[in-house]
Design a protein around this motif. Sequence first.
Motif, PDB file in Angstrom:
ATOM      1  N   LEU A 224      -5.890 -21.881   0.796  1.00 26.30           N
ATOM      2  CA  LEU A 224      -5.056 -21.744   1.990  1.00 26.30           C
ATOM      3  C   LEU A 224      -4.311 -20.429   1.933  1.00 26.30           C
ATOM      4  N   PHE A 225      -4.396 -19.647   3.006  1.00 29.50           N
ATOM      5  CA  PHE A 225      -3.865 -18.292   2.974  1.00 29.50           C
ATOM      6  C   PHE A 225      -2.347 -18.275   2.858  1.00 29.50           C
ATOM      7  N   ASP A 226      -1.656 -19.208   3.505  1.00 26.24           N
ATOM      8  CA  ASP A 226      -0.194 -19.235   3.413  1.00 26.24           C
ATOM      9  C   ASP A 226       0.274 -19.517   1.989  1.00 26.24           C
ATOM     10  N   GLU A 227      -0.508 -20.307   1.241  1.00 28.55           N
ATOM     11  CA  GLU A 227      -0.163 -20.565  -0.154  1.00 28.55           C
ATOM     12  C   GLU A 227      -0.462 -19.356  -1.033  1.00 28.55           C
ATOM     13  N   LEU A 228      -1.389 -18.514  -0.596  1.00 29.53           N
ATOM     14  CA  LEU A 228      -1.750 -17.319  -1.358  1.00 29.53           C
ATOM     15  C   LEU A 228      -0.825 -16.143  -1.080  1.00 29.53           C
ATOM     16  N   ARG A 229      -0.194 -16.130   0.092  1.00 31.05           N
ATOM     17  CA  ARG A 229       0.613 -14.973   0.506  1.00 31.05           C
ATOM     18  C   ARG A 229       1.682 -14.536  -0.493  1.00 31.05           C
ATOM     19  N   PRO A 230       2.453 -15.459  -1.101  1.00 29.30           N
ATOM     20  CA  PRO A 230       3.463 -14.991  -2.063  1.00 29.30           C
ATOM     21  C   PRO A 230       2.876 -14.192  -3.213  1.00 29.30           C
ATOM     22  N   PHE A 231       1.658 -14.494  -3.620  1.00 31.00           N
ATOM     23  CA  PHE A 231       1.025 -13.747  -4.711  1.00 31.00           C
ATOM     24  C   PHE A 231       0.492 -12.400  -4.213  1.00 31.00           C
ATOM     25  N   LEU A 232       0.042 -12.352  -2.960  1.00 33.52           N
ATOM     26  CA  LEU A 232      -0.400 -11.077  -2.382  1.00 33.52           C
ATOM     27  C   LEU A 232       0.781 -10.135  -2.193  1.00 33.52           C
ATOM     28  N   ALA A 233       1.951 -10.701  -1.888  1.00 39.31           N
ATOM     29  CA  ALA A 233       3.135  -9.877  -1.650  1.00 39.31           C
ATOM     30  C   ALA A 233       3.673  -9.248  -2.935  1.00 39.31           C
ATOM     31  N   LYS A 234       3.232  -9.746  -4.082  1.00 39.10           N
ATOM     32  CA  LYS A 234       3.697  -9.201  -5.359  1.00 39.10           C
ATOM     33  C   LYS A 234       2.781  -8.108  -5.908  1.00 39.10           C
ATOM     34  N   GLN A 235       1.694  -7.825  -5.202  1.00 42.12           N
ATOM     35  CA  GLN A 235       0.715  -6.888  -5.737  1.00 42.12           C
ATOM     36  C   GLN A 235       0.538  -5.685  -4.825  1.00 42.12           C
ATOM     37  N   TYR A 236       0.856  -4.509  -5.352  1.00 40.95           N
ATOM     38  CA  TYR A 236       0.566  -3.275  -4.636  1.00 40.95           C
ATOM     39  C   TYR A 236      -0.930  -2.988  -4.689  1.00 40.95           C
ATOM     40  N   LEU A 247       1.563  -0.036  -0.336  1.00 46.77           N
ATOM     41  CA  LEU A 247       1.253  -1.144   0.554  1.00 46.77           C
ATOM     42  C   LEU A 247       0.892  -2.360  -0.284  1.00 46.77           C
ATOM     43  N   THR A 248       1.499  -3.495   0.001  1.00 41.75           N
ATOM     44  CA  THR A 248       1.127  -4.721  -0.703  1.00 41.75           C
ATOM     45  C   THR A 248      -0.099  -5.326  -0.027  1.00 41.75           C
ATOM     46  N   MET A 249      -0.752  -6.234  -0.732  1.00 41.73           N
ATOM     47  CA  MET A 249      -1.919  -6.897  -0.161  1.00 41.73           C
ATOM     48  C   MET A 249      -1.535  -7.758   1.041  1.00 41.73           C
ATOM     49  N   ASP A 250      -0.357  -8.342   1.002  1.00 43.58           N
ATOM     50  CA  ASP A 250       0.095  -9.145   2.135  1.00 43.58           C
ATOM     51  C   ASP A 250       0.266  -8.268   3.375  1.00 43.58           C
ATOM     52  N   GLU A 251       0.820  -7.086   3.205  1.00 46.07           N
ATOM     53  CA  GLU A 251       0.970  -6.149   4.328  1.00 46.07           C
ATOM     54  C   GLU A 251      -0.388  -5.669   4.820  1.00 46.07           C
ATOM     55  N   PHE A 252      -1.317  -5.489   3.896  1.00 47.92           N
ATOM     56  CA  PHE A 252      -2.660  -5.048   4.257  1.00 47.92           C
ATOM     57  C   PHE A 252      -3.329  -6.052   5.199  1.00 47.92           C
ATOM     58  N   PHE A 253      -3.208  -7.341   4.894  1.00 44.45           N
ATOM     59  CA  PHE A 253      -3.789  -8.368   5.748  1.00 44.45           C
ATOM     60  C   PHE A 253      -2.981  -8.544   7.030  1.00 44.45           C
ATOM     61  N   ALA A 254      -1.658  -8.460   6.938  1.00 47.10           N
ATOM     62  CA  ALA A 254      -0.825  -8.639   8.123  1.00 47.10           C
ATOM     63  C   ALA A 254      -1.095  -7.560   9.166  1.00 47.10           C
ATOM     64  N   GLN A 255      -1.397  -6.357   8.709  1.00 48.59           N
ATOM     65  CA  GLN A 255      -1.690  -5.253   9.616  1.00 48.59           C
ATOM     66  C   GLN A 255      -3.170  -5.166   9.980  1.00 48.59           C
ATOM     67  N   ARG A 256      -3.950  -6.093   9.480  1.00 47.47           N
ATOM     68  CA  ARG A 256      -5.391  -6.171   9.774  1.00 47.47           C
ATOM     69  C   ARG A 256      -6.085  -4.826   9.493  1.00 47.47           C
TER      70      ARG A 256
END
Length: 310
Positions: A224-236, A247-256
């Motif tokens: 589930l992507f929402d459960e993965l997001r906190p870990f993506l937000a910790k990784q540049y 840019l974090t991985m969470d930002e990368f996906f959020a900005q498509r």
Amino acid sequence: MRNRLSIVVLLLAFCATLFPLKAQKSSFPFFDQSGKIRLQTTELDDLADTIAVISHRADDIVWARVVYRVIDMREKQNYRLYFPIRYDNPSYRNLFKVILDAICNDGLTAYERGVEFLPQYNRPLSAEDLQANTQLPKETEDEENSYLIEADALGTPTLNVDNFTYYVKNQLKYIIQEVIFFDKHSSRLYSKIIGIAPLYSAHPHKQDATAMSSLHTSILFWVLFDELRPFLAKQYMINSGNEVQRLTMDEFFAQRLYSSYLLGDNNLFGRMLLDYDKVVDKDKFEQYVKKEQKRIETELLNFEQDLWEY
């Protein structure tokens, strides 16, 4: 009147000198104590606990459509998700490593791919299931089985470091389940990733009967992507030519910022585009898939455009 105005100005100036930091963002040094470029991992850990999530009321959603897309790591735009492939890189991890670390070290739940292609997210995988799903292909029949994720005596999944680099070379694609919906309250069309699944092209249990069955058995698990997001937000992510543009991985996906192509959508027949290889001539199949991809993408675009009058 002028005296009162002067007093107010002086008070504001005095307050500005007392509390200068409140009007500024917290600043961190670009270099660490040893003179190297400083990665803000500590600050990212704090930010990951406060990820903003937009809450949409069910009554405000008047239209929604679920689609499935493939993110191919061989596309140049997706290189930053694929590299580095080395396990021991001290500063960066690729997307696959982030997911595996979250599952093995932080308890992220991985769900089975299911009998049908569509994910259900109702059966978490055990450590033994993950081990079976991440078996490496054998060169000879006499060779012992080798796995990327192994189950220890306590039933805890652990990552086999020695097999990571070998395994990740064939982990070239992801499938994402995405919902596109219109919120009448904000009068906007939104898109949200529901789940993501890594594919492994060299899976020993992969079937070659049809294109769709081969793709289905290549799915390792769903997350589930929402459960993965906190870990993506910790990784540049690895920089793209500019060390300052972090840019974090969470930002990368959020900005498509990733590149993807359409695999299909939820429809009356429950079919993905690759399922039509059974009813379409082999020499026309590729052309048919591209035509259907364009049709669905056009329908999604036209829905948004037809909402407004110019």
